[in-house]
Design an enzyme around this catalytic site. Structure first.
Site, short mmCIF file in Angstrom:
data_model
loop_
_atom_site.label_atom_id
_atom_site.label_comp_id
_atom_site.label_asym_id
_atom_site.label_seq_id
_atom_site.Cartn_x
_atom_site.Cartn_y
_atom_site.Cartn_z
N MET A 1 0.91 -1.22 0.14
CA MET A 1 -0.05 0.11 -0.02
C MET A 1 0.90 1.28 0.07
O MET A 1 1.06 1.93 1.21
CB MET A 1 -1.00 -0.12 1.11
CG MET A 1 -2.01 -1.28 1.17
SD MET A 1 -2.88 -1.35 2.60
CE MET A 1 -1.71 -1.68 3.96
N ASP A 2 1.29 1.55 -1.05
CA ASP A 2 2.39 2.62 -1.36
C ASP A 2 1.66 3.98 -1.81
O ASP A 2 0.71 3.99 -2.63
CB ASP A 2 3.32 2.44 -2.07
CG ASP A 2 4.49 3.05 -2.15
OD1 ASP A 2 4.96 3.91 -1.36
OD2 ASP A 2 5.37 3.12 -3.37
N GLY A 3 2.00 5.11 -1.15
CA GLY A 3 1.57 6.36 -1.58
C GLY A 3 0.65 7.20 -0.80
O GLY A 3 0.25 8.20 -0.88
#
Length: 289
Positions: free
Chosen positions: A40-42
């Site tokens: 879950m990047d960003g």
């Protein structure tokens, strides 16, 4: 007026749900992935992008996670794994770490409520990682969630917290060595020779067979789940960032350019379609091992 507006929203929601299930039904003609993992990047970049208050990106990211879980379980994916908190994240500022721990604690408590998504779909929850590194309230909440969902059997959600793949591998090797040493000690104390020969065969190859691949894999944090079929990492990044390195040798890595809070049904469907397109190749690679 409010009642009419509410009815319109409800009708629209039901229509969207019906269309989504129709799409899933068509896609189910192909192979349904057994295990999807998410990086879950960003979340922080989303906060900066929209000038939101600190922590707002992670809260929006949680809503995106709920949508992804719903899509996975509606489609028939049995195992879902999320990379929630890396051991490396402890190096962030104490204020940010504490804020994330508070958010994790809050969301864990929501997971064990009767009306939660995990109980709605009959999902068993595991927390994977070096849980000793967590604060006591978070660790105890994680243990309560695992106990509360232990009887759920329709699907599995693995939440990786205080996790890195290198830590998982080192932990598995240490546990395997300790277990094997205990076996050798028992054999020696019972008078069964040197113990090593009984465990490994003859004198020439006893050391080669002392620790086997299956011994290490059985002590992995993720030993309860099959290897992932798909890993989805948002923000367009193609790095695994020390996540499931051992388990991801033959899986499809999908990297949409959207930030995690922006991920939606379109990205999920594209990941499934691409996986189904190359699934024959992935299966052939697995059989070569």
């Amino acid at each position: 007026m409010k009642k009419i507006s509410g009815r319109v929203i409800q009708i629209y929601s039901n229509l969207v749900s019906f269309l989504r299930k129709c799409i899933f039904f068509i896609l189910s003609v192909g192979t349904i992935p057994n295990h999807i993992a998410f990086i879950m990047d960003g979340n922080r970049r989303y906060t900066k992008k929209w000038n939101l208050m600190e922590g707002a990106g992670h809260k929006s990211g949680f809503l995106a996670l709920m949508s992804m879980l719903k899509y996975c379980y509606e489609f028939g994916v049995r195992y879902v794994t999320i990379y929630a908190f890396s051991i490396e994240n402890f190096k962030r500022s104490p204020e940010e770490v504490q804020s994330l721990m508070d958010l994790i604690l809050e969301k864990i408590e929501e997971l064990i409520k009767e009306e939660s998504i995990v109980n709605h779909y009959g999902v068993r929850v595991y927390f994977s990682g070096n849980l000793k590194l967590l604060s006591e309230p978070v660790r105890l909440a994680a243990e309560r969630a695992m106990l509360a969902t232990a009887k759920n059997s329709n699907a599995v959600l693995s939440i990786c917290v205080a996790y890195t793949s290198t830590n998982e591998i080192v932990h598995a090797i240490q546990e395997s060595c300790e277990e094997k040493w205990d076996e050798i000690t028992i054999l020696n104390s019972s008078g069964a020779g040197y113990g090593l020969i009984s465990l490994g065969g003859n004198k020439h190859n006893e050391r080669d067979h002392l620790i086997k691949l299956t011994d290490i894999e059985s002590h992995m944090y993720m030993a309860f789940a099959p290897d992932p079929d798909i890993i989805i990492r948002t923000s367009g990044e193609t790095r695994l960032s020390n996540f499931l390195l051992w388990q991801s040798a033959n899986c499809y890595l999908y990297s949409p350019s959207v930030l995690w809070p922006e991920i939606g049904l379109r990205q999920f469907l594209w990941a499934i379609l691409n996986f189904q397109r190359i699934q024959f190749y992935l299966d052939r690679k697995r059989k070569q091992l």
